[in-house]
Write a protein that holds these residues in place. Structure first.
Motif, PDB file in Angstrom:
ATOM      1  N   ALA A 201       0.867  -1.180   0.000  1.00  0.00           N
ATOM      2  CA  ALA A 201       0.000   0.000   0.000  1.00  0.00           C
ATOM      3  C   ALA A 201       0.908   1.237   0.000  1.00  0.00           C
ATOM      4  CB  ALA A 201      -0.937  -0.047   1.202  1.00  0.00           C
ATOM      5  N   SER A 202       0.385   2.380   0.464  1.00  0.00           N
ATOM      6  CA  SER A 202       1.120   3.652   0.316  1.00  0.00           C
ATOM      7  C   SER A 202       2.571   3.597   0.787  1.00  0.00           C
ATOM      8  CB  SER A 202       0.409   4.766   1.095  1.00  0.00           C
ATOM      9  OG  SER A 202      -0.766   5.174   0.432  1.00  0.00           O
ATOM     10  N   ALA A 203       2.772   3.276   2.062  1.00  0.00           N
ATOM     11  CA  ALA A 203       4.096   3.490   2.655  1.00  0.00           C
ATOM     12  C   ALA A 203       5.145   2.593   2.023  1.00  0.00           C
ATOM     13  CB  ALA A 203       4.031   3.286   4.170  1.00  0.00           C
ATOM     14  N   ALA A 204       4.869   1.297   1.939  1.00  0.00           N
ATOM     15  CA  ALA A 204       5.879   0.368   1.409  1.00  0.00           C
ATOM     16  C   ALA A 204       6.121   0.602  -0.077  1.00  0.00           C
ATOM     17  CB  ALA A 204       5.460  -1.072   1.661  1.00  0.00           C
ATOM     18  N   SER A 205       5.065   0.944  -0.812  1.00  0.00           N
ATOM     19  CA  SER A 205       5.268   1.139  -2.250  1.00  0.00           C
ATOM     20  C   SER A 205       6.129   2.367  -2.503  1.00  0.00           C
ATOM     21  CB  SER A 205       3.936   1.257  -2.984  1.00  0.00           C
ATOM     22  OG  SER A 205       3.282   2.447  -2.638  1.00  0.00           O
ATOM     23  N   PHE A 206       6.012   3.344  -1.617  1.00  0.00           N
ATOM     24  CA  PHE A 206       6.783   4.570  -1.804  1.00  0.00           C
ATOM     25  C   PHE A 206       8.247   4.364  -1.434  1.00  0.00           C
ATOM     26  CE2 PHE A 206       7.435   9.166  -1.795  1.00  0.00           C
ATOM     27  CZ  PHE A 206       6.537   9.545  -2.773  1.00  0.00           C
ATOM     28  N   ASP A 207       8.469   3.651  -0.334  1.00  0.00           N
ATOM     29  CA  ASP A 207       9.805   3.545   0.258  1.00  0.00           C
ATOM     30  C   ASP A 207      10.620   2.390  -0.262  1.00  0.00           C
ATOM     31  OD1 ASP A 207       9.903   5.619   1.891  1.00  0.00           O
ATOM     32  OD2 ASP A 207       9.592   4.518   3.775  1.00  0.00           O
ATOM     33  N   PHE A 221      -1.715   8.097   0.068  1.00  0.00           N
ATOM     34  CA  PHE A 221      -0.800   9.083  -0.516  1.00  0.00           C
ATOM     35  C   PHE A 221      -1.424   9.781  -1.728  1.00  0.00           C
ATOM     36  CE2 PHE A 221       3.589   7.368   1.118  1.00  0.00           C
ATOM     37  CZ  PHE A 221       3.131   7.487   2.417  1.00  0.00           C
ATOM     38  N   CYS A 222      -2.306   9.109  -2.441  1.00  0.00           N
ATOM     39  CA  CYS A 222      -2.962   9.759  -3.590  1.00  0.00           C
ATOM     40  C   CYS A 222      -3.874  10.889  -3.122  1.00  0.00           C
ATOM     41  CB  CYS A 222      -3.742   8.740  -4.406  1.00  0.00           C
ATOM     42  SG  CYS A 222      -2.685   7.546  -5.259  1.00  0.00           S
ATOM     43  N   TYR A 223      -4.410  10.748  -1.912  1.00  0.00           N
ATOM     44  CA  TYR A 223      -5.243  11.818  -1.352  1.00  0.00           C
ATOM     45  C   TYR A 223      -4.393  12.815  -0.552  1.00  0.00           C
ATOM     46  CZ  TYR A 223      -8.599   8.274  -2.626  1.00  0.00           C
ATOM     47  OH  TYR A 223      -9.303   7.331  -3.340  1.00  0.00           O
ATOM     48  N   GLY A 224      -3.090  12.589  -0.542  1.00  0.00           N
ATOM     49  CA  GLY A 224      -2.183  13.486   0.176  1.00  0.00           C
ATOM     50  C   GLY A 224      -2.159  13.256   1.669  1.00  0.00           C
ATOM     51  N   ILE A 225      -2.570  12.079   2.088  1.00  0.00           N
ATOM     52  CA  ILE A 225      -2.568  11.759   3.513  1.00  0.00           C
ATOM     53  C   ILE A 225      -1.301  10.977   3.833  1.00  0.00           C
ATOM     54  CG2 ILE A 225      -3.798  10.568   5.364  1.00  0.00           C
ATOM     55  CD1 ILE A 225      -6.373  10.885   3.648  1.00  0.00           C
ATOM     56  N   ARG A 226      -0.370  11.631   4.538  1.00  0.00           N
ATOM     57  CA  ARG A 226       0.891  10.959   4.879  1.00  0.00           C
ATOM     58  C   ARG A 226       0.679  10.000   6.044  1.00  0.00           C
ATOM     59  NH1 ARG A 226       2.821  13.168   9.611  1.00  0.00           N
ATOM     60  NH2 ARG A 226       1.847  15.141  10.192  1.00  0.00           N
ATOM     61  N   SER A 227       1.647   9.106   6.273  1.00  0.00           N
ATOM     62  CA  SER A 227       1.566   8.175   7.407  1.00  0.00           C
ATOM     63  C   SER A 227       1.868   8.918   8.703  1.00  0.00           C
ATOM     64  CB  SER A 227       2.580   7.041   7.256  1.00  0.00           C
ATOM     65  OG  SER A 227       2.469   6.426   6.001  1.00  0.00           O
ATOM     66  N   ALA A 228       1.107   8.630   9.763  1.00  0.00           N
ATOM     67  CA  ALA A 228       1.387   9.215  11.074  1.00  0.00           C
ATOM     68  C   ALA A 228       2.779   8.783  11.515  1.00  0.00           C
ATOM     69  CB  ALA A 228       0.328   8.777  12.084  1.00  0.00           C
ATOM     70  N   GLY A 229       3.565   9.747  11.991  1.00  0.00           N
ATOM     71  CA  GLY A 229       4.920   9.440  12.443  1.00  0.00           C
ATOM     72  C   GLY A 229       5.902   9.178  11.311  1.00  0.00           C
ATOM     73  N   GLY A 230       5.452   9.289  10.077  1.00  0.00           N
ATOM     74  CA  GLY A 230       6.313   9.017   8.918  1.00  0.00           C
ATOM     75  C   GLY A 230       6.808  10.298   8.278  1.00  0.00           C
ATOM     76  N   PRO A 231       7.401  10.187   7.084  1.00  0.00           N
ATOM     77  CA  PRO A 231       7.925  11.367   6.390  1.00  0.00           C
ATOM     78  C   PRO A 231       6.836  12.396   6.067  1.00  0.00           C
ATOM     79  CG  PRO A 231       8.128   9.371   5.022  1.00  0.00           C
ATOM     80  CD  PRO A 231       7.618   8.938   6.346  1.00  0.00           C
TER      81      PRO A 231
END
Ligand SMILES: *Cc1c(COP(=O)(O)O)cnc(C)c1O
Length: 344
Positions: A201-207, A221-231
């Motif tokens: 999903a968002s985090a692993a696909s990005f990193d 991430f497509c909606y611009g919602i970053r991971s809590a505690g993440g980048p």
């Protein structure tokens, strides 16, 4: 005068571009569950399809059917919650791709496909450690065997192999990925070529390039919602696409009363823990009641002025989530469907 959630479709498109460029050559599946994370399914799907998104992740069959009606016959639509033969039949009739993570559902889908006289498109799900749904590794070979039997009979087609991971720690994700690889080998040993593989999903696909395989299922991430505690958004290159504004209702001794409350989806626990954007700059949110809330006064405050509760220029969904130990998705999807959506 009430609260309004405005969705910036140009910002959405920029986020799509950033995510797609990042994960290429893997394909983006845009996840649109929960009414596209409460941004409104139809406008989001329409816009994404127009800008080249070819796959949508829809969670349940009802959502998948809405996506089909909106995106047209060529879109790939993946649903991973199918209950019973009748629902499976509706999904097969609409040519939805079905995620299947247990043996009973596989049989129900097979019955539905036979009744429909059409081949069901399956993505087999291995449980890689989340224990939510998915076939346990010890049952996987028999499950794959049965799916292959149904495929040989023309009842189903095995399109993909997938799983879902926690994305909470690299070590856990690595262990999950090893289980996923083992499951893939079982399928590939049967001589299958070109199985569509999707895990992240968002985090692993990005990193993590090694988690992208053929396709990634990305919502947040497509909606611009970053991971809590993440980048941060600046690091990711995405920005929240929704802004939530609400009108000044009254001026009082206690503070300025604003027309949005917990009934609209603003968690009351955020009272005293967030600020809002007023015409005179940021002011503290003092208290959130059911139908409205109370903000620290500013000079020139007047009934009818609009105050920014969330989004561009003030807190992001994830900022608010972090103030209450939650995740940005939860803040986003809590915005009541009764709050008017506007698109620009
Ligand atoms: C919600 C969901 C996703 C998308 O997760 P994000 O972190 O929002 O990108 C992907 N796959 C499955 C199975 C999901 O339920």
């Amino acid at each position: 005068m009430t609260a309004v959630l405005t969705v910036d479709l140009a910002a959405f498109q920029r986020n799509l571009d950033v995510v797609r460029e990042r994960v290429a050559p893997a394909e983006l599946m845009l996840v649109v569950k929960d009414d596209a994370y409460a941004h409104g399914l139809e406008p989001i799907v329409t816009h994404a399809a127009r800008h080249g998104v070819r796959w949508f992740g829809a969670f349940d069959v009802a959502t998948g059917l809405r996506v089909r009606a909106t995106a047209g016959p060529d879109a790939g639509i993946f649903v991973w919650m199918v209950f019973g033969v009748e629902e499976a039949r509706r999904a097969i009739d609409a040519a939805l791709d079905l995620g299947v993570g247990d043996a009973d559902t596989l049989e129900e889908i097979a019955l539905a496909a036979e009744a429909a006289g059409r081949t069901a498109r399956l993505h087999l799900k291995i449980d890689t450690g989340l224990h939510r749904n998915g076939v346990r590794p010890e049952q996987w070979p028999a499950f794959v065997e049965r799916a292959a039997e149904l495929a040989a009979a023309g009842v189903v087609e095995i399109i993909g192999v997938w799983s879902h991971i926690a994305e909470a720690s690299d070590a856990e994700d690595d262990a999950a990925r090893a289980r996923y690889e083992a499951a893939l080998r079982v399928v590939e040993a049967r001589g299958r070529q070109r199985t569509l593989r999707h895990l992240a999903a968002s985090a692993a696909s990005f990193d993590r390039a090694g988690f992208r395989y053929d396709m990634v299922r990305v919502g947040a991430f497509c909606y611009g919602i970053r991971s809590a505690g993440g980048p941060g958004e600046d690091v990711l290159g995405v920005q929240p696409i929704a802004t939530l504004d609400a009108p000044v209702l009254a001026l009082g001794d206690e503070g300025v009363r604003i027309g949005i409350g917990s009934a609209d989806g603003l968690p009351s626990v955020l009272g005293g823990r967030m600020s809002v954007g007023t015409p005179d700059g940021p002011r503290r949110m003092l208290r959130i009641d059911e139908m409205d809330c109370l903000v620290e006064p500013w000079p020139g405050a007047a009934v009818g002025q609009r105050v920014r509760i969330m989004g561009q220029g003030t807190s992001s969904p994830t900022d608010l989530a972090e103030a209450m130990g939650s995740i940005g998705e939860e803040i986003a999807v809590r915005v009541s469907p009764l709050v008017e959506r506007r698109y620009r």
